[in-house]
Design a protein around this motif. Structure first.
Motif, PDB file in Angstrom:
ATOM      1  N   GLU A   1      33.496  69.611 -24.916  1.00 16.98           N
ATOM      2  CA  GLU A   1      33.023  70.662 -24.008  1.00 16.98           C
ATOM      3  C   GLU A   1      32.173  71.699 -24.750  1.00 16.98           C
ATOM      4  OE1 GLU A   1      33.190  70.393 -20.886  1.00 16.98           O
ATOM      5  OE2 GLU A   1      34.828  68.993 -20.508  1.00 16.98           O
ATOM      6  N   LEU A   2      31.333  71.215 -25.669  1.00 15.97           N
ATOM      7  CA  LEU A   2      30.443  72.122 -26.392  1.00 15.97           C
ATOM      8  C   LEU A   2      29.382  72.676 -25.453  1.00 15.97           C
ATOM      9  CD1 LEU A   2      29.630  70.321 -29.773  1.00 15.97           C
ATOM     10  CD2 LEU A   2      31.366  72.056 -29.295  1.00 15.97           C
ATOM     11  N   GLN A   3      29.139  73.966 -25.537  1.00 17.07           N
ATOM     12  CA  GLN A   3      28.025  74.580 -24.805  1.00 17.07           C
ATOM     13  C   GLN A   3      26.819  74.576 -25.737  1.00 17.07           C
ATOM     14  OE1 GLN A   3      28.428  75.274 -21.616  1.00 17.07           O
ATOM     15  NE2 GLN A   3      30.580  74.679 -21.784  1.00 17.07           N
ATOM     16  N   LEU A   4      25.856  73.717 -25.431  1.00 19.76           N
ATOM     17  CA  LEU A   4      24.729  73.567 -26.337  1.00 19.76           C
ATOM     18  C   LEU A   4      23.444  73.999 -25.672  1.00 19.76           C
ATOM     19  CD1 LEU A   4      25.673  70.006 -27.523  1.00 19.76           C
ATOM     20  CD2 LEU A   4      25.850  72.075 -28.905  1.00 19.76           C
ATOM     21  N   GLU A   5      22.533  74.439 -26.501  1.00 18.76           N
ATOM     22  CA  GLU A   5      21.189  74.648 -25.978  1.00 18.76           C
ATOM     23  C   GLU A   5      20.479  73.301 -25.978  1.00 18.76           C
ATOM     24  OE1 GLU A   5      19.056  77.926 -27.841  1.00 18.76           O
ATOM     25  OE2 GLU A   5      20.990  78.592 -28.626  1.00 18.76           O
ATOM     26  N   GLY A   6      19.460  73.191 -25.146  1.00 18.53           N
ATOM     27  CA  GLY A   6      18.674  71.963 -25.129  1.00 18.53           C
ATOM     28  C   GLY A   6      19.386  70.873 -24.344  1.00 18.53           C
ATOM     29  N   ASP A   7      18.703  69.772 -24.191  1.00 22.52           N
ATOM     30  CA  ASP A   7      19.140  68.708 -23.304  1.00 22.52           C
ATOM     31  C   ASP A   7      19.669  67.541 -24.129  1.00 22.52           C
ATOM     32  OD1 ASP A   7      19.585  67.454 -20.915  1.00 22.52           O
ATOM     33  OD2 ASP A   7      17.590  66.553 -20.855  1.00 22.52           O
ATOM     34  N   LEU A   8      20.984  67.440 -24.223  1.00 21.14           N
ATOM     35  CA  LEU A   8      21.586  66.350 -24.979  1.00 21.14           C
ATOM     36  C   LEU A   8      22.103  65.321 -23.978  1.00 21.14           C
ATOM     37  CD1 LEU A   8      22.280  65.560 -27.918  1.00 21.14           C
ATOM     38  CD2 LEU A   8      24.511  66.583 -27.554  1.00 21.14           C
ATOM     39  N   ARG A   9      21.454  64.175 -23.907  1.00 22.47           N
ATOM     40  CA  ARG A   9      21.816  63.160 -22.926  1.00 22.47           C
ATOM     41  C   ARG A   9      21.911  61.797 -23.589  1.00 22.47           C
ATOM     42  NH1 ARG A   9      20.705  64.091 -17.621  1.00 22.47           N
ATOM     43  NH2 ARG A   9      20.041  61.954 -17.261  1.00 22.47           N
ATOM     44  N   SER A  10      22.851  60.993 -23.111  1.00 26.74           N
ATOM     45  CA  SER A  10      22.944  59.616 -23.595  1.00 26.74           C
ATOM     46  C   SER A  10      21.656  58.865 -23.273  1.00 26.74           C
ATOM     47  CB  SER A  10      24.122  58.908 -22.929  1.00 26.74           C
ATOM     48  OG  SER A  10      24.032  57.517 -23.160  1.00 26.74           O
ATOM     49  N   ASP A  11      21.298  57.929 -24.156  1.00 25.74           N
ATOM     50  CA  ASP A  11      20.113  57.091 -23.916  1.00 25.74           C
ATOM     51  C   ASP A  11      20.464  55.807 -23.168  1.00 25.74           C
ATOM     52  OD1 ASP A  11      21.621  56.019 -25.985  1.00 25.74           O
ATOM     53  OD2 ASP A  11      19.881  55.264 -27.081  1.00 25.74           O
ATOM     54  N   VAL A  12      21.691  55.705 -22.641  1.00 25.11           N
ATOM     55  CA  VAL A  12      22.149  54.427 -22.087  1.00 25.11           C
ATOM     56  C   VAL A  12      21.196  53.872 -21.024  1.00 25.11           C
ATOM     57  CG1 VAL A  12      23.752  55.610 -20.498  1.00 25.11           C
ATOM     58  CG2 VAL A  12      24.074  53.187 -21.014  1.00 25.11           C
ATOM     59  N   ALA A  13      20.699  52.666 -21.275  1.00 22.53           N
ATOM     60  CA  ALA A  13      19.733  52.024 -20.371  1.00 22.53           C
ATOM     61  C   ALA A  13      19.639  50.538 -20.708  1.00 22.53           C
ATOM     62  CB  ALA A  13      18.356  52.660 -20.534  1.00 22.53           C
ATOM     63  N   PRO A  14      19.373  49.726 -19.697  1.00 26.54           N
ATOM     64  CA  PRO A  14      19.057  48.319 -19.999  1.00 26.54           C
ATOM     65  C   PRO A  14      17.632  48.257 -20.539  1.00 26.54           C
ATOM     66  CG  PRO A  14      18.965  48.714 -17.622  1.00 26.54           C
ATOM     67  CD  PRO A  14      19.324  50.032 -18.263  1.00 26.54           C
ATOM     68  N   ILE A  15      17.456  47.713 -21.744  1.00 25.33           N
ATOM     69  CA  ILE A  15      16.106  47.708 -22.335  1.00 25.33           C
ATOM     70  C   ILE A  15      15.515  46.303 -22.370  1.00 25.33           C
ATOM     71  CG2 ILE A  15      16.481  49.816 -23.694  1.00 25.33           C
ATOM     72  CD1 ILE A  15      16.818  47.973 -26.171  1.00 25.33           C
ATOM     73  N   ASN A  16      16.027  45.436 -21.489  1.00 26.84           N
ATOM     74  CA  ASN A  16      15.529  44.056 -21.526  1.00 26.84           C
ATOM     75  C   ASN A  16      14.045  43.944 -21.192  1.00 26.84           C
ATOM     76  OD1 ASN A  16      16.754  44.861 -19.008  1.00 26.84           O
ATOM     77  ND2 ASN A  16      16.479  42.765 -18.260  1.00 26.84           N
ATOM     78  N   SER A  17      13.534  44.818 -20.331  1.00 24.64           N
ATOM     79  CA  SER A  17      12.104  44.721 -20.017  1.00 24.64           C
ATOM     80  C   SER A  17      11.263  45.137 -21.224  1.00 24.64           C
ATOM     81  CB  SER A  17      11.762  45.583 -18.797  1.00 24.64           C
ATOM     82  OG  SER A  17      12.033  46.957 -19.052  1.00 24.64           O
ATOM     83  N   LEU A  18      11.735  46.116 -21.974  1.00 25.30           N
ATOM     84  CA  LEU A  18      11.039  46.536 -23.207  1.00 25.30           C
ATOM     85  C   LEU A  18      11.026  45.390 -24.224  1.00 25.30           C
ATOM     86  CD1 LEU A  18       9.855  48.853 -25.046  1.00 25.30           C
ATOM     87  CD2 LEU A  18      12.223  49.282 -25.761  1.00 25.30           C
ATOM     88  N   ILE A  19      12.180  44.763 -24.396  1.00 25.69           N
ATOM     89  CA  ILE A  19      12.280  43.687 -25.382  1.00 25.69           C
ATOM     90  C   ILE A  19      11.469  42.466 -24.935  1.00 25.69           C
ATOM     91  CG2 ILE A  19      13.881  42.150 -26.593  1.00 25.69           C
ATOM     92  CD1 ILE A  19      13.973  45.180 -27.408  1.00 25.69           C
ATOM     93  N   ALA A  20      11.472  42.212 -23.641  1.00 25.42           N
ATOM     94  CA  ALA A  20      10.663  41.091 -23.135  1.00 25.42           C
ATOM     95  C   ALA A  20       9.186  41.322 -23.439  1.00 25.42           C
ATOM     96  CB  ALA A  20      10.891  40.919 -21.632  1.00 25.42           C
ATOM     97  N   ALA A  21       8.731  42.558 -23.278  1.00 25.62           N
ATOM     98  CA  ALA A  21       7.330  42.878 -23.593  1.00 25.62           C
ATOM     99  C   ALA A  21       7.054  42.661 -25.080  1.00 25.62           C
ATOM    100  CB  ALA A  21       7.022  44.319 -23.201  1.00 25.62           C
ATOM    101  N   ALA A  22       7.994  43.078 -25.912  1.00 30.35           N
ATOM    102  CA  ALA A  22       7.829  42.901 -27.363  1.00 30.35           C
ATOM    103  C   ALA A  22       7.773  41.419 -27.729  1.00 30.35           C
ATOM    104  CB  ALA A  22       8.969  43.593 -28.100  1.00 30.35           C
ATOM    105  N   LEU A  23       8.671  40.630 -27.125  1.00 29.58           N
ATOM    106  CA  LEU A  23       8.716  39.199 -27.438  1.00 29.58           C
ATOM    107  C   LEU A  23       7.465  38.495 -26.933  1.00 29.58           C
ATOM    108  CD1 LEU A  23      12.462  38.415 -26.635  1.00 29.58           C
ATOM    109  CD2 LEU A  23      11.377  38.438 -28.902  1.00 29.58           C
ATOM    110  N   GLU A  24       6.994  38.919 -25.771  1.00 31.10           N
ATOM    111  CA  GLU A  24       5.799  38.270 -25.228  1.00 31.10           C
ATOM    112  C   GLU A  24       4.581  38.595 -26.082  1.00 31.10           C
ATOM    113  OE1 GLU A  24       5.269  38.665 -20.979  1.00 31.10           O
ATOM    114  OE2 GLU A  24       3.097  38.299 -21.224  1.00 31.10           O
ATOM    115  N   GLY A  25       4.476  39.843 -26.526  1.00 30.54           N
ATOM    116  CA  GLY A  25       3.285  40.274 -27.250  1.00 30.54           C
ATOM    117  C   GLY A  25       3.314  39.968 -28.736  1.00 30.54           C
ATOM    118  N   ALA A  26       4.528  39.921 -29.324  1.00 36.02           N
ATOM    119  CA  ALA A  26       4.587  39.776 -30.784  1.00 36.02           C
ATOM    120  C   ALA A  26       5.798  38.968 -31.222  1.00 36.02           C
ATOM    121  CB  ALA A  26       4.614  41.164 -31.427  1.00 36.02           C
ATOM    122  N   GLY A  27       6.263  38.087 -30.334  1.00 37.12           N
ATOM    123  CA  GLY A  27       7.494  37.347 -30.597  1.00 37.12           C
ATOM    124  C   GLY A  27       7.491  36.583 -31.906  1.00 37.12           C
ATOM    125  N   ASP A  28       6.378  35.966 -32.241  1.00 39.97           N
ATOM    126  CA  ASP A  28       6.318  35.155 -33.458  1.00 39.97           C
ATOM    127  C   ASP A  28       6.468  35.997 -34.720  1.00 39.97           C
ATOM    128  OD1 ASP A  28       5.992  33.000 -31.893  1.00 39.97           O
ATOM    129  OD2 ASP A  28       3.822  32.823 -32.179  1.00 39.97           O
TER     130      ASP A  28
END
Lengths: 347, 347
Positions: free
Chosen positions: A197-224
């Motif tokens: 329950e820390l009172q902090l300045e600024g926006d501290l938020r979890s980055d939780v997200a499915p990143i499969n679309s990001l990784i798919a783009a990476a594999l498609e563009g530079a997979g080798d």
């Protein structure tokens, strides 16, 4: 039967052994790997201790991964246990090179008296995150334990998908560059701040997200050109880099100033005395890439909304295999391998 | 946000909702099915509420099933949580027609302080049961929760396998015979007796076992004649028959005297006041078969060590769809559908 206690050897499970670091790997290797690894299996199995298993399937690979989610608190800035359950599993599949998701399973264990309102909110989050990731829960299981027998809710998700080309966590070679797909430490520090329950300045938020679309783009563009991938969850970037370096038998020089950190993570880490390199991320990947393709991969990642803050943070070397050498700008020192996540129940 | 309580509508999860009966199905339908069922999925998904999901895969089906195992106590006559974790998942796959196991995943959640000696014993049992079933743990996950945050150990297993021909739980047709592959009620009553430390005469042991080899023999010898399968776990034979009859829109006349029961189960059921038809089994199947092939299937089952006590116990009728009519030998009455398993944490 009574266990004969050996001085100095623990006879009971410790919290540290669930922390995703060296202590946990030792427990798993001792108990689970030894025998299953000796059993016949045509593919990437338990012995590899990768993000999942892979079974050759025609000219593709069927990839399977499983995770139990015990995070506390179940609602935190930036996400909840539903979002982390889908994201964690989808991301583990992506790390193995999966570009086609076949579906995920969902096993829910509830404490008697758990508020249905919270369950509905978690269910909503599961659905929304599945839609975001482009997958669906195909089968499930529900158990209820008595009051005090389990703390609220635990969710296991197992995912399956297809990879055209398998990506492992042990393929780093000397000269490869190390890329992270964004800022580091957000999830772990956001959950810790919420817990205290820390009172902090600024926006501290979890980055939780499915990143499969990001990784798919990476594999498609530079997979080798991609030689290894891992998501820096429990134990953080430090634990993942150590595991990748040990398995690949390379050293890694990590440029401290190049590691992307938000101001909120930097200051919270200082307040709590916790190094952001050692805490969990839930929407990031560590990628090894051939040096000559590193800039191209970086461009691909940065042009995706989930990879805007991607950065080249290190270089693999033949010397000091298994070690991470932190270049602070003022000198170099070995980065310690975490025994485990500083706090339990982070994911 | 506060939930507006509606008189008579519970706002919190109840133990009954984890019991595998009508109460649980209502909770799952309300929370999980509604939305996921509406999402695009090419195969047998969550909406079917079958023993698992199935995805068309070339000319076969990829079948996936998941279960969390919360049984208490973790060691009981005839088995332990390790044996049930492998058997439950292997059997769910078999019920869908899987004849080739691809592997299972194992997600273990431990309480801080859990004895390593017990963990080793469970691990030994997991390995032995995998060998018995002809499968292997291909990937896993370990979490540790604090003291008092979880009661000992919980294990999730997810299994995947291939079925040449999918078997469902909704294919019963009027005239079909109902076969059980052996005695009923052994698991549930053995666990209850252990929990209450009852001193009983006779040998009351759980039936927990992987029965995939038995089911494979049945499918090979009489697959075309099999119209439905289900394993009578939580809620027992009664719950499974009700679910099969409801989904298939047939009635079932159940011959009470034909249901195989050991003397130990019969007497313990009487002592505890619990109907063996309503408690969990962990090494049995309920099979619907075309009448003209019932005797042949029975022969096949009885010639397998796990099917020695198989019996024809009922007949499907067009009337009273969804109902189970118990023929006691003295008359007929409707068998009540259990709200849920009489006791929680039975598997």
């Amino acid at each position: 039967m009574t266990a004969t206690a050996i001085p100095g050897v623990p006879t009971r499970v410790t919290l540290k052994q669930g922390g995703g670091g060296r202590a946990m790997r030792a427990l798993i290797e001792r108990l689970f790997i030894r025998e299953f690894a000796a059993m016949p299996f045509d593919g990437v199995g338990l012995a590899a201790m990768d993000d999942g298993a892979a079974i050759p399937f025609g000219d593709e690979f069927l990839v399977i991964t499983t995770d139990s989610h015990v995070i506390h608190p179940i609602f935190f800035p930036g996400g909840d246990i539903g979002r982390i359950s889908v994201s964690g599993t989808v991301n583990d599949l992506a790390m193995m090179g999966v570009t086609k998701l076949l579906g995920i399973t969902c096993g829910v264990i509830l404490e008697e008296g758990f508020p249905l309102e919270d369950l509905e909110r978690i269910q909503r989050s599961l659905v929304d995150t599945c839609i975001e990731a482009g997958t669906v829960v195909v089968t499930g299981d529900t158990k209820v334990m008595g009051k005090g027998e389990i703390d609220g809710i635990v969710i296991n998700t197992t995912g399956i998908g297809l990879a055209k080309r398998l990506v492992r966590d042990n393929g780093l070679r000397p000269g490869d560059r190390i890329i992270v797909t964004g800022t580091i430490g957000d999830h772990g520090l956001a959950v810790m701040a919420k817990r205290h329950e820390l009172q902090l300045e600024g926006d501290l938020r979890s980055d939780v997200a499915p990143i499969n679309s990001l990784i798919a783009a990476a594999l498609e563009g530079a997979g080798d050109a991609i030689t290894a991938m891992k998501d820096p969850t429990r134990g953080g970037l430090s634990s993942s880099l150590h595991e990748m370096a040990q398995k690949s038998q390379v050293g890694v020089i990590l440029q401290e100033s190049a590691v992307p950190l938000t101001d909120a993570v930097r200051s919270t880490g200082e307040i709590l005395g916790i190094d952001p390199l050692h805490v969990a991320n839930e929407g990031k990947a560590v990628i090894g890439v051939r040096a000559e393709h590193a800039d191209r991969l970086l461009d691909i990642l940065r042009s995706h909304p989930l990879g805007r803050d991607a950065a080249i943070i290190g270089t693999c070397i033949a010397e000091r295999p298994g070690s991470i050498i932190l270049d602070t700008g003022f000198g170099r020192r070995l980065l310690a391998e975490p025994e485990g996540e500083p706090l339990p129940r982070i994911c």
